[in-house]
Design an enzyme around this catalytic site. Structure first.
Site, PDB file in Angstrom:
ATOM      1  N   GLY A  15     -29.226 -10.882   2.132  1.00 45.39           N
ATOM      2  CA  GLY A  15     -28.751 -10.218   0.913  1.00 45.39           C
ATOM      3  C   GLY A  15     -27.368 -10.626   0.452  1.00 45.39           C
ATOM      4  O   GLY A  15     -26.754  -9.907  -0.348  1.00 45.39           O
ATOM      5  N   ASP A  64     -47.596 -38.401  -2.370  1.00 47.26           N
ATOM      6  CA  ASP A  64     -46.422 -39.032  -1.759  1.00 47.26           C
ATOM      7  C   ASP A  64     -45.777 -38.132  -0.706  1.00 47.26           C
ATOM      8  O   ASP A  64     -45.046 -38.609   0.159  1.00 47.26           O
ATOM      9  CB  ASP A  64     -45.357 -39.342  -2.834  1.00 47.26           C
ATOM     10  CG  ASP A  64     -45.666 -40.612  -3.622  1.00 47.26           C
ATOM     11  OD1 ASP A  64     -46.411 -41.472  -3.119  1.00 47.26           O
ATOM     12  OD2 ASP A  64     -45.151 -40.739  -4.761  1.00 47.26           O
ATOM     13  N   SER A  77     -33.753 -11.182   6.525  1.00 47.88           N
ATOM     14  CA  SER A  77     -34.849 -10.329   7.013  1.00 47.88           C
ATOM     15  C   SER A  77     -36.094 -11.151   7.339  1.00 47.88           C
ATOM     16  O   SER A  77     -36.981 -10.677   8.035  1.00 47.88           O
ATOM     17  CB  SER A  77     -35.162  -9.232   5.993  1.00 47.88           C
ATOM     18  OG  SER A  77     -35.384  -9.797   4.719  1.00 47.88           O
ATOM     19  N   HIS A  93     -47.220 -13.618  -1.899  1.00 51.35           N
ATOM     20  CA  HIS A  93     -45.800 -13.634  -1.569  1.00 51.35           C
ATOM     21  C   HIS A  93     -45.117 -14.879  -2.141  1.00 51.35           C
ATOM     22  O   HIS A  93     -44.596 -14.830  -3.245  1.00 51.35           O
ATOM     23  CB  HIS A  93     -45.670 -13.543  -0.047  1.00 51.35           C
ATOM     24  CG  HIS A  93     -44.269 -13.380   0.449  1.00 51.35           C
ATOM     25  ND1 HIS A  93     -43.976 -12.777   1.649  1.00 51.35           N
ATOM     26  CD2 HIS A  93     -43.084 -13.745  -0.073  1.00 51.35           C
ATOM     27  CE1 HIS A  93     -42.647 -12.786   1.812  1.00 51.35           C
ATOM     28  NE2 HIS A  93     -42.099 -13.370   0.794  1.00 51.35           N
ATOM     29  N   HIS A 128     -38.691 -18.065  -3.609  1.00 50.16           N
ATOM     30  CA  HIS A 128     -39.640 -17.475  -4.557  1.00 50.16           C
ATOM     31  C   HIS A 128     -39.648 -18.365  -5.809  1.00 50.16           C
ATOM     32  O   HIS A 128     -39.635 -17.866  -6.932  1.00 50.16           O
ATOM     33  CB  HIS A 128     -39.245 -16.034  -4.895  1.00 50.16           C
ATOM     34  CG  HIS A 128     -39.478 -15.065  -3.782  1.00 50.16           C
ATOM     35  ND1 HIS A 128     -39.762 -13.733  -3.986  1.00 50.16           N
ATOM     36  CD2 HIS A 128     -39.494 -15.243  -2.441  1.00 50.16           C
ATOM     37  CE1 HIS A 128     -39.919 -13.132  -2.816  1.00 50.16           C
ATOM     38  NE2 HIS A 128     -39.743 -14.023  -1.862  1.00 50.16           N
ATOM     39  N   TYR A 146     -41.984 -47.819   1.417  1.00 46.58           N
ATOM     40  CA  TYR A 146     -41.114 -47.285   0.378  1.00 46.58           C
ATOM     41  C   TYR A 146     -39.699 -47.154   0.945  1.00 46.58           C
ATOM     42  O   TYR A 146     -39.521 -46.800   2.108  1.00 46.58           O
ATOM     43  CB  TYR A 146     -41.640 -45.914  -0.058  1.00 46.58           C
ATOM     44  CG  TYR A 146     -40.858 -45.253  -1.165  1.00 46.58           C
ATOM     45  CD1 TYR A 146     -41.236 -45.404  -2.496  1.00 46.58           C
ATOM     46  CD2 TYR A 146     -39.735 -44.470  -0.881  1.00 46.58           C
ATOM     47  CE1 TYR A 146     -40.524 -44.793  -3.522  1.00 46.58           C
ATOM     48  CE2 TYR A 146     -39.025 -43.857  -1.902  1.00 46.58           C
ATOM     49  CZ  TYR A 146     -39.420 -44.017  -3.214  1.00 46.58           C
ATOM     50  OH  TYR A 146     -38.706 -43.405  -4.225  1.00 46.58           O
ATOM     51  N   HIS A 203     -37.427 -20.928   2.716  1.00 45.60           N
ATOM     52  CA  HIS A 203     -38.301 -19.969   2.027  1.00 45.60           C
ATOM     53  C   HIS A 203     -37.696 -19.678   0.661  1.00 45.60           C
ATOM     54  O   HIS A 203     -36.501 -19.424   0.552  1.00 45.60           O
ATOM     55  CB  HIS A 203     -38.401 -18.677   2.834  1.00 45.60           C
ATOM     56  CG  HIS A 203     -39.074 -17.560   2.101  1.00 45.60           C
ATOM     57  ND1 HIS A 203     -40.287 -17.707   1.474  1.00 45.60           N
ATOM     58  CD2 HIS A 203     -38.700 -16.262   1.875  1.00 45.60           C
ATOM     59  CE1 HIS A 203     -40.641 -16.562   0.904  1.00 45.60           C
ATOM     60  NE2 HIS A 203     -39.687 -15.672   1.122  1.00 45.60           N
TER      61      HIS A 203
END
Lengths: 232, 232, 232, 232
Positions: free
Chosen positions: C46, C120, C75, C169, C97, C227, C95
């Site tokens: 947070g 790729d 969390s 989620h 959103h 590459y 992680h």
């Protein structure tokens, strides 16, 4: 001097189009009219926005003859002229290929008034012109574009409806001066985006009721307006 | 002095709306309430965001009478007042025409809770009001907007549901102070965008299960919260 | 010192998430593992991105016990730990959103491999987990999230498939270190956006053929890679 | 010195791709040809845009042999070479994974000419190649990509059609020099976005009439051009 002021204002209004993200490369153009003197200033054709200065603006009379400036005026100049000659309350015109308004124009679909954001600025749905005929496109294309716009507007006032979509092409907007014309282009793009999304969520969504349209348009325009501050 | 602090906070919160890309031109407004003294500060009507200073904020009592400031308050002031009078735990209100939330409002469609981003901030789907009647729009329009919001919220708490969509119009949000109200506007826009996309991918997608909604809302709100840091 | 280096890298990787536009407010988190010493650094819970410094990163052992730092860890820490414990080749987890990847997660829809941009970076479609049960959500929610991710990955290698969508989620991604994990989050969002658009244009579009998938993935990964530049 | 000028121009053109938001990480590449000397300069493979300098550009002859530079050239080099060898009027090639053009390529769908923005720059719909066979992908993949592009273009001139979509992959564009190739990539992305939206609004929308296409393309190209300023 008056001409200098006009050139400054029109140059700034063109740059505002770019600053608001409504143009790519040299697309789009804004003009302004000094109606007392019958002089129009307009963006030069094909010049990129980062090279625009007041000096590069081209001055023309209302017949479309260049009276000052060494550059070619916007190729859309005859469309601007047609609007100025037919509508005495127009003092500025803007043309863009802004993304969402152009998508509606390409789809030959008017933008219905689906909410108060739209109603605050346009007194009803944004009309789309009919498609132009081969004859209209082959000869005097840009002047004919102006004629078809005026034919579509018919007797709607320039205050009630300060923008239109030219079918297969893109939007034109206008106002009392070039700044107002640019503002109407910006608001049109925002309203077009919201209408696009609304139609996706609810394909059959109809226009808002007349009383809500009138209330919101009347909050900002005309004798019932109570939005904003009294003019100084 | 207290009034100075309130003016500063409300000015900063209005500028935050602009900084977060939620407003165009003069659209949108934020207010904050000093409930002890019964004083509300709100954005002046039709003033562009780059001219806002704490001094331009308008101070009113909860009946909506201007008690300090020379500018007209936001035309949406009566809506804010209705919320403050009915809900003792609200200390800030924000109104925007943010793109995706407004699209849902224009589609008269609530935003279902389709994922944990939504559940972290809103304890269920974002409701949409019924459409207002001609009578409600013609007289005391903005105060009636407040009444219809409250009628729709019914007995949902302001913590559980800190935002609503006004049909054909756009979102209002609130919180314990003006910063919280702005944050809820920003999150609402993000949640609306994700819901729009999710519905495109999966038109029949239903709300997430109650236990997942409660878990996520409870991670951030109330006695079970364990997200973030203990308050200093 | 090693801990300082880890803290620096993880802080920079978290800021990269913000810089790339993948997070709003305090959403999202990145961790990195020093596998030799068994120490994980992760974003504090947070805390907004403009306040992150290497010192605010929280250090934990692989059992999830805080061993340095005064702030609460993210969390989602137990989800990160589950991945590190089960997959010896993972050195970083991210992680977010992010908008389009989250939309697919909310729609409980995997992202099929529709083109070479996807091929790729991901050796096949991005999987989506099953929905978690009430029991899994009510107790040890974040650890169970890790378990469901691992159950879904099954025996796919972490190199072949460095990301997943958690149903209802949002996305998690990983890599050999925290920078690789962030890069996979950024690419995943880009791939999700393109897949969203492709499905709109061609709803029945199937995955590209296996030979094209293998060719492109093999250009950038493993013994056939050609590459880029040879490592210094 | 000539080589220095070419390197400078090609480096700037690559950076322009990044500045216009058409690339992520190291994706995309631009090359330029000095046809008199038979020298091509191209972006090095897998090097991020913020590290590009004129010195890092790789110089090759038209057979694809490196003649100057220590870095590996773009892995797409054989595709560029195939275009230069087959088309004597091409002096620059650009390849991107720009979002909307790539979505059409992934959908294996050509971009119909739905409006004048498109007609100003492309003399008809943007073609999409057939899908490549397993054999074409397994051996000499990048050279075969060039062959399939040329097969699809057939006898369309490089001026009339300066871009193509490779099925399941993404767009290639070209022009008289590397700047023109980049400009065509930027316009293609804009046109693809508008076409995407138009198809959403009006799925059955057909191409604009031939006379409007010819009028607009002819305003900007060839002997009838009257857009812009006379060359100095």
């Amino acid at each position: 001097m008056q001409a200098d002021k006009l050139r400054n204002e029109v140059c700034t209004a063109n740059l505002e189009l770019a600053r608001r993200g409504l143009v790519t490369y040299t697309w789009g153009n804004v003009s302004g009219l000094d109606r007392e003197r019958g002089i129009v200033a307009i963006k030069p054709s094909g010049v990129s926005y980062d090279r625009l200065t007041p000096e590069t603006m081209v001055l023309l009379n209302l017949e479309g003859d260049v009276i000052e400036g060494t550059l070619n005026p916007s190729s859309d100049t005859p469309t601007h002229m047609a609007l100025y000659r037919a509508r005495p309350d127009i003092g500025g015109v803007a043309h863009t290929h802004s993304t969402y308004a152009t998508a509606f124009a390409q789809a030959c679909t008017p933008i219905p008034c689906l909410g108060t954001t739209h109603a605050d600025h346009f007194h009803g749905g944004i009309p789309v012109t009919r498609r132009m005929t081969e004859e209209e496109v082959t000869d005097n294309y840009e002047a004919n574009t102006g004629r078809v716009i005026l034919e579509t507007l018919d007797n709607q006032s320039s205050i009630d409806m300060p923008a239109i979509l030219v079918a297969n092409h893109g939007p034109f907007s206008w106002g009392k001066d070039c700044q107002a014309a640019v503002k109407n282009s910006v608001v049109l793009e925002s309203v077009a985006l919201m209408a696009f999304l609304t139609r996706n969520l609810s394909p059959e969504q109809g226009a808002i009721p007349r009383y809500l349209l009138d209330r919101h348009f009347g909050r900002k325009h005309g004798p019932t307006a109570y939005y904003g501050q009294p003019e100084a």
